[in-house]
Scaffold this motif. Structure first.
Motif, short mmCIF file in Angstrom:
data_model
loop_
_atom_site.label_atom_id
_atom_site.label_comp_id
_atom_site.label_asym_id
_atom_site.label_seq_id
_atom_site.Cartn_x
_atom_site.Cartn_y
_atom_site.Cartn_z
N ASN A 55 0.81 -1.22 0.00
CA ASN A 55 0.00 0.00 0.00
C ASN A 55 0.85 1.27 0.00
N VAL A 56 1.74 1.37 1.00
CA VAL A 56 2.59 2.57 1.09
C VAL A 56 3.55 2.61 -0.09
N GLY A 57 4.06 1.45 -0.46
CA GLY A 57 4.99 1.37 -1.58
C GLY A 57 4.37 1.87 -2.88
N GLN A 58 3.13 1.46 -3.12
CA GLN A 58 2.45 1.91 -4.34
C GLN A 58 2.32 3.43 -4.35
N GLU A 59 1.93 3.97 -3.20
CA GLU A 59 1.75 5.41 -3.12
C GLU A 59 3.07 6.14 -3.32
N LYS A 60 4.13 5.59 -2.72
CA LYS A 60 5.44 6.23 -2.87
C LYS A 60 5.89 6.22 -4.33
N ILE A 61 5.64 5.11 -5.00
CA ILE A 61 6.04 5.05 -6.41
C ILE A 61 5.24 6.04 -7.23
N GLU A 62 3.94 6.07 -6.99
CA GLU A 62 3.09 6.96 -7.79
C GLU A 62 3.44 8.43 -7.58
N LYS A 63 3.73 8.79 -6.32
CA LYS A 63 3.90 10.21 -6.01
C LYS A 63 5.35 10.66 -5.99
N ASN A 64 6.27 9.74 -5.76
CA ASN A 64 7.66 10.16 -5.57
C ASN A 64 8.60 9.68 -6.67
N SER B 364 -1.50 -16.82 -2.83
CA SER B 364 -2.81 -17.24 -3.34
C SER B 364 -3.84 -16.10 -3.24
N LEU B 365 -3.46 -15.00 -2.59
CA LEU B 365 -4.41 -13.90 -2.41
C LEU B 365 -4.05 -12.66 -3.22
N GLN B 366 -2.76 -12.41 -3.31
CA GLN B 366 -2.34 -11.18 -3.98
C GLN B 366 -1.98 -11.44 -5.44
N LYS B 367 -2.31 -10.44 -6.25
CA LYS B 367 -2.00 -10.55 -7.67
C LYS B 367 -0.92 -9.52 -8.03
N GLY B 368 -0.26 -9.79 -9.12
CA GLY B 368 0.80 -8.89 -9.56
C GLY B 368 0.23 -7.59 -10.11
N PHE B 369 1.05 -6.57 -10.08
CA PHE B 369 0.70 -5.28 -10.68
C PHE B 369 1.99 -4.63 -11.14
N CYS B 370 1.87 -3.59 -11.88
CA CYS B 370 3.06 -2.87 -12.32
C CYS B 370 2.72 -1.40 -12.52
N ARG B 392 3.44 10.89 -14.67
CA ARG B 392 3.73 10.16 -13.44
C ARG B 392 3.38 8.70 -13.66
N PRO B 393 3.91 7.81 -12.85
CA PRO B 393 3.63 6.39 -13.05
C PRO B 393 2.14 6.09 -12.87
N VAL B 394 1.64 5.23 -13.71
CA VAL B 394 0.23 4.82 -13.64
C VAL B 394 0.20 3.33 -13.32
N MET B 395 -0.52 2.99 -12.24
CA MET B 395 -0.56 1.59 -11.84
C MET B 395 -1.49 0.79 -12.75
N LYS B 396 -1.08 -0.41 -13.06
CA LYS B 396 -1.90 -1.29 -13.90
C LYS B 396 -2.01 -2.63 -13.20
N ASN B 397 -3.23 -3.11 -13.05
CA ASN B 397 -3.46 -4.45 -12.53
C ASN B 397 -4.63 -5.07 -13.28
N ASP B 398 -5.05 -6.25 -12.86
CA ASP B 398 -6.08 -6.93 -13.65
C ASP B 398 -7.50 -6.43 -13.34
N GLU B 399 -7.59 -5.36 -12.57
CA GLU B 399 -8.89 -4.74 -12.35
C GLU B 399 -9.02 -3.43 -13.12
N LYS B 400 -8.03 -3.14 -13.90
CA LYS B 400 -8.00 -1.85 -14.60
C LYS B 400 -7.80 -2.06 -16.09
N ASP B 401 -8.53 -1.31 -16.88
CA ASP B 401 -8.15 -1.21 -18.29
C ASP B 401 -7.81 0.24 -18.57
N LEU B 402 -6.78 0.42 -19.34
CA LEU B 402 -6.29 1.78 -19.62
C LEU B 402 -6.21 2.00 -21.12
#
Lengths: 244, 410
Positions: A55-64, B364-370, B392-402
């Motif tokens: 959670n914190v890591g994602q935010e840090k990457i997005e913002k920093n 088994s619970l968490q999925k990858g993202f980038c 800025r970086p945009v997160m992509k995972n399997d719940e998002k289409d961009l």
């Protein structure tokens, strides 16, 4: 630079032509035709996720994480590609390794040593095998099976025997596309090729060589492999000397 | 392929937009004193000596720069030249009232005039370029039903001042109704000075009678020249019924009627070039039109106008907006929910190939993202032809289409 429209997930960005793009546009022979895209994340350090948690890591990457401007060098602009894998619960990527490098390859240092002045052909050529190996699982996901690799080498000093370059970059590097085979014992994909020295002049060697103290000076260059499908990369250093 | 995705034809669109840039020119650039060297002469015209006269050299046009033209960083702003209509009263008077030609049809002028064939030739050249006929005459207004003018305000342009603006600034043309230029109609002597004049108003004195010439109204009545493209009338801003010139928007050329923009009857005095003088110069006293434009070299007419009629300070004397056409291709790069969710970035995995974005024990619970920072556009040979960066970086995972809308401008 682009801006984000969160309401539509539609992101508008301005593109710049690369050196290759401009070259093909100038050729005016129809070779400038954009037909596919790839995504990259060259600036991202995913180690932050490990240090700060998801959670914190994602935010840090997005913002920093400041993003660099677009680079026009086609072979450097997009180094690390985003990969499509249908298995959402993938936890391991296979690893690309050197499994055989001939006598010129030193496994401990991971360096190829060529000697142009040697009369022994083994000092001028190296038959190399790179294998895609799953480290912690028994099989490689189908979406990560490469059918070919891009191999980028210095075009002044090195070449792949019995092959011709597919892409010529402006910085004296060329890219060969080499198909994979299957390791008979493990069934893993592997790419096999013979890397050798090109004929070059002493002046060229002197221009690019670096001093190594009491040892002979050498040219330091790199061989970069990239999986066309998996995006897996492996970089091997090569040192070329020109004296006995 | 897992790293490349084909862009279908439906995801490629082309558009065209117009960008308008505001251009303004500073008065001191055109006044171009000897020290700042912002107005360049190209003295290609040389007369032979007449008697003991050393002859005259002159340019056919002058070029105005934004700084010292000897510097590599200088930019050409516009050219300045003048011409006289071959069939005009001015040209006929200059030839002594009767047109004299040699056996090949070349017009002959008395030695008291200077560069008359060059002046009429320049007028003809612009007429051929902008009107499609070298013998045609410019008129202001461009479309003239009948010439109802009197005195100096006839609609035909006999003595023209041409200002072709450089392509660096006009780009794909000048935008209608954006042109304005300040001009001094009068150049007086510096002190009360009755005939016979002892001071000069050609090269010094007081500039006065500032007026603004503008192409206001040209957007409401769009005119086109069959050979010169879009054209509009330039009028006096304080009296828009007074048309003083033409603006050819596509060519970026302004044509002014010198009889209207200047006080043509004003008596001018000063030293001018003379082909029949033992010193190469002579003192003239006479009206601007026809005496000065007939007797002086093109360089001297331009020198006077440039140095005395546009002002000499650091303020803007001329402005317009240009049109820059931008052709764009839009590539819609669509990453669906099940695509582009993992990375080949070396920091994405540890030495064993394990994804660092998945917490240990949560496989088994968490999925990858980038995170996506770059969009690369490739040809079929996987050569990178163009690239775009996100802010800025945009997160992509399997719940998002961009969808990345990548614009490539040409």
């Amino acid at each position: 630079m682009g801006f984000l429209d969160h309401s539509t997930n539609n992101i508008i960005v301005d593109a710049v032509l690369t050196d290759t793009g401009r070259q093909l546009l100038a050729a005016n022979d129809g070779s400038f035709r954009i037909s596919q895209f790839a995504l990259g994340d060259d600036e991202i350090d995913y180690g932050i996720i490990k240090k700060f948690g998801r959670n914190v890591g994602q935010e840090k990457i997005e913002k920093n994480t400041p993003i660099m401007e677009a680079l026009t060098r086609s072979n450097l602009g997009l180094k690390y590609k985003i990969v499509s894998v249908s298995n959402s619960y993938l936890t391991y990527f296979p690893v690309l390794e050197v499994t055989s490098g001939g006598s010129a390859y030193t496994e401990s240092s991971g360096v190829l040593n060529f000697n142009n002045a040697s009369s022994d052909e083994a000092d001028k050529n190296s038959s190399m095998t790179f294998t895609v190996t799953p480290k912690e699982s028994t099989s490689i996901d189908d979406d990560l099976l490469d059918e070919e690799f891009f191999i980028e080498v210095n075009n002044i000093f090195l070449k792949i025997r019995n092959d011709s370059p597919d892409i010529v970059n402006i910085d004296n590097t060329v890219v060969y596309r080499v198909g994979t085979t299957t390791d008979s014992s493990t069934g893993n994909p592997q790419v096999i090729f013979t890397l050798g020295l090109k004929g070059f002049s002493t002046n060229q060697f002197n221009t690019y060589s670096i001093s190594a103290g009491t040892s002979a000076s050498y040219v330091k260059t790199f061989i970069k492999l990239t999986g066309a499908t998996s995006g897996l990369t492996k970089i091997v250093e090569a040192r070329i000397t020109n004296s006995n | 392929m897992a790293t490349f995705k084909t862009i279908s034809d439906g995801n490629i669109q082309t558009t065209r937009n117009v960008l308008n840039q505001l251009v303004d020119f500073v008065a001191e650039d055109v006044s171009g004193s000897d020290t700042n060297n912002t107005r360049k002469k190209f003295q290609v015209f040389v007369t032979g000596g007449f008697g003991s006269s050393p002859g005259v050299t002159s340019s056919l046009f002058q070029t105005v720069f934004d700084q010292n033209y000897a510097l590599q960083t200088s930019n050409e702003l516009f050219d300045l030249t003048m011409g006289i209509f071959d069939g005009s009263e001015t040209a006929i008077t200059a030839s002594g009232g009767t047109t004299i030609t040699d056996s090949r049809g070349k017009k002959l002028y008395p030695s008291s005039t200077l560069m008359m064939r060059e002046k009429t030739g320049i007028y003809s050249q612009f007429a051929q370029l902008l009107l499609g006929n070298s013998a045609a005459q410019f008129t202001a207004p461009f479309s003239m039903a009948t010439d109802s003018g009197t005195g100096a305000f006839h609609n035909e342009i006999n003595e023209a001042l041409f200002m072709p603006f450089k392509r660096l600034f006009t780009r794909d043309g000048i935008k209608r109704e954006t042109f304005a230029m300040r001009f001094y109609q009068s150049a007086s002597r510096s002190a009360a000075d009755d005939y016979p004049y002892t001071t000069t108003n050609l090269w010094s004195g007081i500039s006065s009678g500032s007026v603004i010439f503008t192409d206001v109204g040209s957007g409401a009545s769009i005119e086109t020249s069959p050979n010169g493209g879009g054209v509009g009338n330039i009028v006096n801003s304080s009296n828009t019924t007074e048309t003083v010139g033409l603006m050819f928007y596509d060519y970026g050329v302004a044509v002014f009627d010198m009889k209207k923009i200047l006080n043509g009857n004003q008596t001018m005095s000063g030293s001018i070039h003379a082909a029949d003088s033992p010193t190469g110069t002579t003192m003239m006293t006479g009206s601007f039109i026809p005496d000065f434009v007939v007797s002086a070299s093109i360089d001297q007419v331009l020198d006077h106008i440039a140095s005395r009629r546009f002002g000499s300070g650091s303020e803007t004397f001329c402005t317009f907006q240009n049109n820059t056409l931008i052709n764009s291709t839009l590539y819609f790069c669509r990453a669906t929910a099940d695509e582009f969710n993992f990375s080949s970035n070396p920091t994405y995995t540890d030495t064993t190939g394990r994804l660092v974005v998945i917490d240990s024990g949560q496989e088994s619970l968490q999925k990858g993202f980038c995170f996506i920072t770059t969009v690369g556009l490739f040809n079929a040979n996987e050569e990178l032809l163009a690239m775009a960066k996100l802010s800025r970086p945009v997160m992509k995972n399997d719940e998002k289409d961009l969808t990345f809308r990548v614009r490539l401008d040409f």
